[in-house]
Design an enzyme around this catalytic site. Sequence first.
Site, PDB file in Angstrom:
ATOM      1  CG  HIS A 188      -2.153  -0.958   0.745  1.00 47.39           C
ATOM      2  ND1 HIS A 188      -3.236  -0.524   0.033  1.00 47.39           N
ATOM      3  CD2 HIS A 188      -2.291  -2.286   0.874  1.00 47.39           C
ATOM      4  CE1 HIS A 188      -4.017  -1.541  -0.239  1.00 47.39           C
ATOM      5  NE2 HIS A 188      -3.476  -2.634   0.275  1.00 47.39           N
ATOM      6  NE  ARG A 295      -6.820  -0.491  -2.772  1.00 51.14           N
ATOM      7  CZ  ARG A 295      -6.246  -0.227  -3.955  1.00 51.14           C
ATOM      8  NH1 ARG A 295      -6.192   0.997  -4.405  1.00 51.14           N
ATOM      9  NH2 ARG A 295      -5.720  -1.204  -4.667  1.00 51.14           N
ATOM     10  NE  ARG A 331     -11.770  -2.800  -1.693  1.00 60.06           N
ATOM     11  CZ  ARG A 331     -10.490  -3.012  -1.941  1.00 60.06           C
ATOM     12  NH1 ARG A 331     -10.135  -3.804  -2.922  1.00 60.06           N
ATOM     13  NH2 ARG A 331      -9.563  -2.425  -1.229  1.00 60.06           N
ATOM     14  CD  GLU A 430     -10.165  -8.742  -4.064  1.00 59.20           C
ATOM     15  OE1 GLU A 430      -9.126  -8.087  -4.223  1.00 59.20           O
ATOM     16  OE2 GLU A 430     -11.042  -8.434  -3.231  1.00 59.20           O
ATOM     17  CG  ASN A 453      -3.102  -5.085  -6.651  1.00 60.83           C
ATOM     18  OD1 ASN A 453      -2.556  -5.044  -7.740  1.00 60.83           O
ATOM     19  ND2 ASN A 453      -3.609  -4.020  -6.071  1.00 60.83           N
ATOM     20  CG  ASP A 454      -5.853  -9.377  -2.757  1.00 66.35           C
ATOM     21  OD1 ASP A 454      -4.858  -9.728  -2.096  1.00 66.35           O
ATOM     22  OD2 ASP A 454      -6.584  -8.426  -2.417  1.00 66.35           O
ATOM     23  NE  ARG A 464      -1.631  -6.794  -2.075  1.00 69.43           N
ATOM     24  CZ  ARG A 464      -2.788  -6.173  -2.312  1.00 69.43           C
ATOM     25  NH1 ARG A 464      -3.916  -6.861  -2.330  1.00 69.43           N
ATOM     26  NH2 ARG A 464      -2.841  -4.898  -2.551  1.00 69.43           N
ATOM     27  CB  CYS A 501     -10.041  -1.886  -9.785  1.00 71.53           C
ATOM     28  SG  CYS A 501     -10.428  -3.232  -8.680  1.00 71.53           S
TER      29      CYS A 501
HETATM   30  C1  PEP Z   1      -6.580  -5.936  -5.793  1.00 71.79           C
HETATM   31  O1  PEP Z   1      -6.480  -6.881  -5.000  1.00 71.79           O
HETATM   32  O2  PEP Z   1      -6.133  -5.954  -6.949  1.00 71.79           O
HETATM   33  C2  PEP Z   1      -7.257  -4.689  -5.364  1.00 71.79           C
HETATM   34  C3  PEP Z   1      -7.521  -3.740  -6.253  1.00 71.79           C
HETATM   35  O3  PEP Z   1      -7.558  -4.540  -4.050  1.00 71.79           O
HETATM   36  P1  PEP Z   1      -6.470  -4.195  -2.904  1.00 71.79           P
HETATM   37  O4  PEP Z   1      -5.191  -3.813  -3.599  1.00 71.79           O
HETATM   38  O5  PEP Z   1      -7.036  -3.077  -2.129  1.00 71.79           O
HETATM   39  O6  PEP Z   1      -6.403  -5.463  -2.147  1.00 71.79           O
HETATM   40 MG    MG Z   2      -7.640  -6.905  -3.179  1.00 75.94          MG
END
Ligand code: PEP
Ligand code: MG
Length: 540
Positions: A188, A295, A331, A430, A453-454, A464, A501
């Site tokens: 993050h 978020r 979300r 995800e 990402n997830d 991650r 996203c």
């Molecule tokens: C993701 O997982 O790609 C996502 C957009 O959510 P976050 O990065 O907040 O987990």
């Molecule tokens: Mg995510």
Amino acid sequence: MITLKGRGVSAGIAKGKIIFLDRTAFIPEKKKITDQEGEIQRFKAACVQAAQQLSELGEKIADKLGEEHAALFEVHSMMLEEDDFLDPIIELITTEDVCAEWATETASTKLAQEFADMEDEYMSARAIDVKDVAKRVIAVLSGTQIDVTSGPDPVILASDDFTPSETAQFDRSKVLALVSQAGAANSHTAIFARTMNIPAIIGLGASLSAGLSGKEAAVDGESGALYIDPEPHVVAELTTKEAALQAERDALEQYRGKSTRTKSGRTIKLYANIGSVEDAESAVAGDAEGIGLFRSEFLYLGRDNYPDEIIQFESYKKVAETMGGKQVIIRTLDIGADKQADYFHLPHEENPALGMRAIRICLTRTDLFKTQLRALYRASAYGNVAIMFPMISSVQELIKAKRIAAEVREELTAQKFEFNAKTPIGIMIETPASAVISDQLAQEADFFSIGTNDLTQYTLAVDRQNEAINEFVDTHHEAILRLIKMTVDNAHNAGIWAGICGTLGADPELTETFVSMGLDELSVEPSFILKLRSRIAAFK
Ligand code: PEP
Ligand code: MG
């Protein structure tokens, strides 16, 4: 001059002083003292200074968010005058001849535990207040800065890593750049910096130390170089580079206000990812066609207690209004794993990314979920709001969540609140499971947004947050691309749209692939929007 090399994760140049956010400074050592009276005076003076900081912070928050949000600082400030807080600390200094830092830490930990053990929910919640106030007093005593962004000038913020709750508390106008020792690219820290459009370097390692605090530095967020006490020729080179970056940005201005379309006329929605009400301004400045991911958990981070319905409603409403009729996809709470807030009292887990997080918390603690859904629906009366559930991995979960949303709509109708009963409900894809059953999920969802990402973390089994395995993270892995394609096809077969996203959505090397896969939307950090629009305009 010292040069440190890391990984640039948000382009741009910054020059200024480094401030190191050093959490270890808040774990004081037990030091013996000889002058008890002098130590007590030092402690009392620190309390006065801490109270002054709190009242300044309270004023700032009241200005920014309204008086009701500043009440907490008043409570904290009052605690600094209460005997319950002061006496045990003074007693420890007197009876054990120990330094004020250690006495404050020890006595306040005991007091916080006493509060935590109380039955009454209000009283037990005060444990966090005690810890917070004590931390501030210790920071003053030890000469470390607790509000790293509270000084008069903007700074380059350094740390081992930044937690989401820390980034939620920064005064953004005071952050020139972020630099961190740790280096997981999807962390993050990187996401926050890109959203804020400030340069960032991660993975600088242990050479980035607290000893650098106060030094002049220059950041090159593209090459990943951090220069401490930069020599004049480096400053000159960076100034030239900055001018070139600015020229690039200027050239992209021709795409502002245009729709995003390929040469053959296919349009794609370019939305923005945001984490706060303030970020919506960045989305507007970046020319976003909507918000593809708000978020919302960032409203819950960096606080001492749950944001109530009103606080949430006002935030969602403000974002909806700021976007002026453009779609705003919010979300629902995605807390847990790397995003922690003490007051949730989440149990310790061996594998938190596979544990109690996101929709699992909402389906377990429906009171929290309902509060958020009420706020979301109420905000839907003020703009073009859509709701999105994170971490869905089964149709049953989605049906359960939708049932709760339906209950909330019934309550709001009975209470005569205005809201859009047709607010679209979409889900994040995800987890590999959700991509694989996206044909079934598409029967229940109004849209899909792929969280790469997830999805990458769970598909490739790569944490991650763990930089040690960076070399094993192949973001372009065929498995990810196939899951994305499968999701898009299943969405279209069911007549709904699909977007991305996650961070991959902004990867310029994949833009053409995504366009040809038929993705309908890409939601990216605001600073990428014009760049992507120019790329898409070049494709057939
Ligand atoms: C993701 O997982 O790609 C996502 C957009 O959510 P976050 O990065 O907040 O987990
Ligand atoms: Mg995510």
